[in-house]
Design a protein around this motif. Sequence first.
Motif, PDB file in Angstrom:
ATOM      1  N   HIS A 192       0.860  -1.182   0.000  1.00  0.00           N
ATOM      2  CA  HIS A 192       0.000   0.000   0.000  1.00  0.00           C
ATOM      3  C   HIS A 192       0.894   1.228   0.000  1.00  0.00           C
ATOM      4  O   HIS A 192       1.794   1.358   0.834  1.00  0.00           O
ATOM      5  CB  HIS A 192      -0.888  -0.012   1.246  1.00  0.00           C
ATOM      6  N   GLU A 193       0.648   2.167  -0.920  1.00  0.00           N
ATOM      7  CA  GLU A 193       1.545   3.308  -1.069  1.00  0.00           C
ATOM      8  C   GLU A 193       1.550   4.251   0.127  1.00  0.00           C
ATOM      9  O   GLU A 193       2.513   4.953   0.365  1.00  0.00           O
ATOM     10  CB  GLU A 193       1.187   4.116  -2.324  1.00  0.00           C
ATOM     11  N   ASN A 194       0.439   4.283   0.898  1.00  0.00           N
ATOM     12  CA  ASN A 194       0.333   5.249   1.989  1.00  0.00           C
ATOM     13  C   ASN A 194       0.866   4.722   3.318  1.00  0.00           C
ATOM     14  O   ASN A 194       0.813   5.419   4.322  1.00  0.00           O
ATOM     15  CB  ASN A 194      -1.122   5.683   2.167  1.00  0.00           C
ATOM     16  N   ALA A 195       1.315   3.477   3.352  1.00  0.00           N
ATOM     17  CA  ALA A 195       1.830   2.916   4.595  1.00  0.00           C
ATOM     18  C   ALA A 195       2.970   1.961   4.266  1.00  0.00           C
ATOM     19  O   ALA A 195       2.948   1.284   3.248  1.00  0.00           O
ATOM     20  CB  ALA A 195       0.721   2.178   5.355  1.00  0.00           C
ATOM     21  N   GLY A 196       3.955   1.912   5.134  1.00  0.00           N
ATOM     22  CA  GLY A 196       5.062   1.001   4.933  1.00  0.00           C
ATOM     23  C   GLY A 196       4.665  -0.385   5.386  1.00  0.00           C
ATOM     24  O   GLY A 196       4.352  -0.610   6.549  1.00  0.00           O
ATOM     25  N   GLY A 197       4.671  -1.327   4.490  1.00  0.00           N
ATOM     26  CA  GLY A 197       4.290  -2.677   4.855  1.00  0.00           C
ATOM     27  C   GLY A 197       3.887  -3.486   3.657  1.00  0.00           C
ATOM     28  O   GLY A 197       4.061  -3.065   2.514  1.00  0.00           O
ATOM     29  N   PHE A 198       3.335  -4.663   3.901  1.00  0.00           N
ATOM     30  CA  PHE A 198       2.997  -5.535   2.786  1.00  0.00           C
ATOM     31  C   PHE A 198       1.937  -6.546   3.208  1.00  0.00           C
ATOM     32  O   PHE A 198       1.714  -6.805   4.399  1.00  0.00           O
ATOM     33  CB  PHE A 198       4.239  -6.280   2.292  1.00  0.00           C
ATOM     34  N   VAL A 199       1.276  -7.104   2.212  1.00  0.00           N
ATOM     35  CA  VAL A 199       0.351  -8.216   2.394  1.00  0.00           C
ATOM     36  C   VAL A 199       0.872  -9.383   1.571  1.00  0.00           C
ATOM     37  O   VAL A 199       1.204  -9.207   0.391  1.00  0.00           O
ATOM     38  CB  VAL A 199      -1.070  -7.862   1.909  1.00  0.00           C
ATOM     39  N   VAL A 200       0.964 -10.543   2.169  1.00  0.00           N
ATOM     40  CA  VAL A 200       1.282 -11.758   1.423  1.00  0.00           C
ATOM     41  C   VAL A 200       0.073 -12.673   1.520  1.00  0.00           C
ATOM     42  O   VAL A 200      -0.311 -13.096   2.614  1.00  0.00           O
ATOM     43  CB  VAL A 200       2.536 -12.465   1.972  1.00  0.00           C
ATOM     44  N   LEU A 201      -0.531 -12.939   0.398  1.00  0.00           N
ATOM     45  CA  LEU A 201      -1.709 -13.805   0.335  1.00  0.00           C
ATOM     46  C   LEU A 201      -1.324 -15.092  -0.371  1.00  0.00           C
ATOM     47  O   LEU A 201      -0.841 -15.066  -1.507  1.00  0.00           O
ATOM     48  CB  LEU A 201      -2.839 -13.107  -0.426  1.00  0.00           C
ATOM     49  N   GLU A 202      -1.520 -16.218   0.290  1.00  0.00           N
ATOM     50  CA  GLU A 202      -1.167 -17.524  -0.271  1.00  0.00           C
ATOM     51  C   GLU A 202      -2.393 -18.432  -0.269  1.00  0.00           C
ATOM     52  O   GLU A 202      -3.056 -18.586   0.758  1.00  0.00           O
ATOM     53  CB  GLU A 202      -0.043 -18.168   0.547  1.00  0.00           C
ATOM     54  N   LEU A 203      -2.689 -18.997  -1.403  1.00  0.00           N
ATOM     55  CA  LEU A 203      -3.746 -19.994  -1.523  1.00  0.00           C
ATOM     56  C   LEU A 203      -3.083 -21.356  -1.706  1.00  0.00           C
ATOM     57  O   LEU A 203      -2.177 -21.504  -2.529  1.00  0.00           O
ATOM     58  CB  LEU A 203      -4.649 -19.681  -2.712  1.00  0.00           C
ATOM     59  N   PHE A 204      -3.516 -22.373  -0.960  1.00  0.00           N
ATOM     60  CA  PHE A 204      -2.826 -23.664  -1.010  1.00  0.00           C
ATOM     61  C   PHE A 204      -3.816 -24.814  -1.119  1.00  0.00           C
ATOM     62  O   PHE A 204      -4.979 -24.710  -0.722  1.00  0.00           O
ATOM     63  CB  PHE A 204      -1.941 -23.842   0.224  1.00  0.00           C
ATOM     64  N   ASP A 205      -3.311 -25.926  -1.657  1.00  0.00           N
ATOM     65  CA  ASP A 205      -4.050 -27.185  -1.724  1.00  0.00           C
ATOM     66  C   ASP A 205      -3.520 -28.135  -0.659  1.00  0.00           C
ATOM     67  O   ASP A 205      -2.455 -27.914  -0.088  1.00  0.00           O
ATOM     68  CB  ASP A 205      -3.851 -27.842  -3.098  1.00  0.00           C
ATOM     69  N   GLY A 206      -4.277 -29.176  -0.411  1.00  0.00           N
ATOM     70  CA  GLY A 206      -3.770 -30.241   0.436  1.00  0.00           C
ATOM     71  C   GLY A 206      -3.784 -29.906   1.907  1.00  0.00           C
ATOM     72  O   GLY A 206      -4.586 -29.107   2.393  1.00  0.00           O
ATOM     73  N   ASP A 207      -2.837 -30.548   2.633  1.00  0.00           N
ATOM     74  CA  ASP A 207      -2.797 -30.394   4.080  1.00  0.00           C
ATOM     75  C   ASP A 207      -2.253 -29.024   4.474  1.00  0.00           C
ATOM     76  O   ASP A 207      -1.544 -28.367   3.726  1.00  0.00           O
ATOM     77  CB  ASP A 207      -1.916 -31.478   4.701  1.00  0.00           C
ATOM     78  N   GLY A 208      -2.581 -28.627   5.675  1.00  0.00           N
ATOM     79  CA  GLY A 208      -2.093 -27.350   6.183  1.00  0.00           C
ATOM     80  C   GLY A 208      -3.209 -26.573   6.848  1.00  0.00           C
ATOM     81  O   GLY A 208      -4.392 -26.814   6.606  1.00  0.00           O
ATOM     82  N   GLY A 209      -2.812 -25.647   7.671  1.00  0.00           N
ATOM     83  CA  GLY A 209      -3.797 -24.848   8.393  1.00  0.00           C
ATOM     84  C   GLY A 209      -3.954 -23.463   7.797  1.00  0.00           C
ATOM     85  O   GLY A 209      -2.988 -22.857   7.329  1.00  0.00           O
ATOM     86  N   GLU A 210      -5.175 -22.959   7.823  1.00  0.00           N
ATOM     87  CA  GLU A 210      -5.433 -21.597   7.375  1.00  0.00           C
ATOM     88  C   GLU A 210      -5.077 -20.626   8.497  1.00  0.00           C
ATOM     89  O   GLU A 210      -5.269 -20.924   9.680  1.00  0.00           O
ATOM     90  CB  GLU A 210      -6.901 -21.419   6.985  1.00  0.00           C
ATOM     91  N   GLU A 211      -4.575 -19.482   8.129  1.00  0.00           N
ATOM     92  CA  GLU A 211      -4.256 -18.473   9.128  1.00  0.00           C
ATOM     93  C   GLU A 211      -4.277 -17.093   8.493  1.00  0.00           C
ATOM     94  O   GLU A 211      -4.149 -16.938   7.281  1.00  0.00           O
ATOM     95  CB  GLU A 211      -2.885 -18.739   9.747  1.00  0.00           C
ATOM     96  N   SER A 212      -4.459 -16.110   9.324  1.00  0.00           N
ATOM     97  CA  SER A 212      -4.429 -14.724   8.875  1.00  0.00           C
ATOM     98  C   SER A 212      -3.947 -13.882  10.050  1.00  0.00           C
ATOM     99  O   SER A 212      -4.637 -13.772  11.062  1.00  0.00           O
ATOM    100  CB  SER A 212      -5.820 -14.260   8.435  1.00  0.00           C
ATOM    101  N   VAL A 213      -2.760 -13.318   9.930  1.00  0.00           N
ATOM    102  CA  VAL A 213      -2.167 -12.549  11.019  1.00  0.00           C
ATOM    103  C   VAL A 213      -1.775 -11.169  10.501  1.00  0.00           C
ATOM    104  O   VAL A 213      -0.958 -11.049   9.583  1.00  0.00           O
ATOM    105  CB  VAL A 213      -0.928 -13.251  11.612  1.00  0.00           C
ATOM    106  N   PHE A 214      -2.375 -10.133  11.087  1.00  0.00           N
ATOM    107  CA  PHE A 214      -2.041  -8.744  10.771  1.00  0.00           C
ATOM    108  C   PHE A 214      -1.324  -8.148  11.971  1.00  0.00           C
ATOM    109  O   PHE A 214      -1.799  -8.261  13.100  1.00  0.00           O
ATOM    110  CB  PHE A 214      -3.313  -7.944  10.463  1.00  0.00           C
TER     111      PHE A 214
END
Length: 644
Positions: free
Chosen positions: A235-257
């Motif tokens: 985002h141009e107005n703030a220093g930082g980033f978003v990493v969005l990953e979509l996955f198949d198979g095993d693994g846990g969903e998570e979302s941490v800001f």
Amino acid sequence: MDSDDQTVHTVPPIGVHISNDETELSVALIGCGWYALRTHCVTLSKAKTTIAAVCARTEASRQKALAKLGTSAKEFADVAFAINAASCALVALPAAVAGRACLTSIQHGKDLISEKPAAWSPQEAEDLREAWNDRPRDDQRWRVLENWALKPGVLKVGELLDAGHGSEKYEWRCKRRRAAKGDWRREDKAAELLDVLVHLVRALRCWFGDCTVTSASLRSYEFDKVREVECSLKHENAGGFVVLELFDGDGGEESVFKCGDITWDAHKVNGEKVDGDGWVAGGARSTLMEALKSCEGDARADPCTSWEEGMRDCAVCFAALGMGDIHPGSFYEMPVVIGTVPRSPEGCVLSLKAHPSLIVVGGGANLRQRTGEFLETRLMARVLKVEGNIVQVEAGCTLRRLRQALMARKLTLASWPYYLDSTVGAAVATKSHGSSVKYGTVADFVVACRVATSTEDVWYDGESFDITAVKGVFTVVSLRCVPLFRVKRSVSTTDSLDAAWLRTIREHDHAWVWWDAATGRVAAMALDADADGEIYDGRNWSPYAPEVTRLLGPPVAGEDCYTAQYAVPDAAADAAVTAIKSVAGAGVVEVKFLPPSAMLPGAAAVCFNVYVAAPAPAWVLGVERALAALGGVAHPGKCCATDV
């Protein structure tokens, strides 16, 4: 948004027909998939809304919807006929076919409530906008459901950012399971990412403002037929980033800001559980209720569901995913909503097409008496930053929200107006909100501002900056603050008002006078700095002293009032008092005091204000004419009967 209706049969548009006796909103539910059953049907069953039709490919889906709705309605397998059976279409189809249903609704002259994203490609966005520009009815409404606009977690994080718990940098890592095999979204990785990214973009826009430029990278991992799809966005107005990953198979969903002292993880903000904050359902009921209220004509409905806002979410995603650019003339001219009816007097400005600039009439104005297109600015409502004694806010931020953000940092404004529900932009633009000759008004605290007109977007600042010369729509305002201080309230009364008595009251740090011109009785409240008093935070006038309440009649709601204010030079105060006394039947008149450069550049002013139930009685017009004859300047954000 998902549905078992993978096809839609839409016949050519048929004639628009709304019966003359149709007096309430009637809804056609287009699409009866799992999301509609889980959220929309539950909300509709509790809303005071008539369900005229349900539309789905199979009878089983239609019956499930009717059972959830708890009502009977016409059943259709064809979208066009279902839409024509109601005054409003709620389109809850899979996004691959939703656009066609939205076009049909618009072409039929129906109100439209569509799910996010409003469009799945730049071309579809342009097609929808062209159809909207050519809509059959000027009073049609189109709302877009983005539940993250009112998601409890998003709102909570926004409150913490406003209170100063964030930092200049953020990071957000989000892992979500891919759509099931065979789902239409798996055919296009950009579309599959868009389905999730649009939520994150709305949250970022709520917290950090609109972004006209995004930098993003998109990549796939070629394991097991594209096992993972990943997108990074900045985002141009703030220093930082978003990493969005979509996955198949095993693994846990998570979302941490994370941002400064703020952590939003697994429906918890800073360790505290946020009720009703599910990824899918969080905020869904609220956004649909606001959309329904808007389609019913409720001017107070939250603008978070405006179609323009949904398109802006999509525009950011298109740019991030390499599908199209955000550019002037698309959906990103200014973060405002245009309409012919204002949603709130506090957050609107009036666009006069005959002039090259946009003229502000907000801040307590009776906007229903104005004509023209209105710009809704409540979506520009963030406190951007506080550095030292300077706070930078978006112009749609209310004074009440600003007060809370400053209190968290042990700061305040030197003078607050009573009306804290005004936006900062409206208070600054009208240059009259305050009650102190010593400290001035909100406009007197401006050290810089960003202003948009129909032709340019300009920053004003520096020693030569003059707020009275600025024309246009305020989008960002920087204000000078002071450390928190304490005041003590006092009350004075008299039965014989004259200019000399008013001048003694004016010497207080803050003063407000109520004068019953018919009986001559007067009561004044004053606030003065005192270490043993209460913290000065803009709420110190309430509750009114008994001496004041005895002069006032029953309270009048803002939407039912007529209010007008005129500022006369201090030298003309004697003449103004005499003129008002001569008006037959005159009632209660408020008196306030302002320094030079507020409403009267170069001269201290005495302001006379009336606030009565509409329509205004004859004596009010008499007071207005008397003050105008003395050279009184009308408040630019209130009524003015002398020019009609």
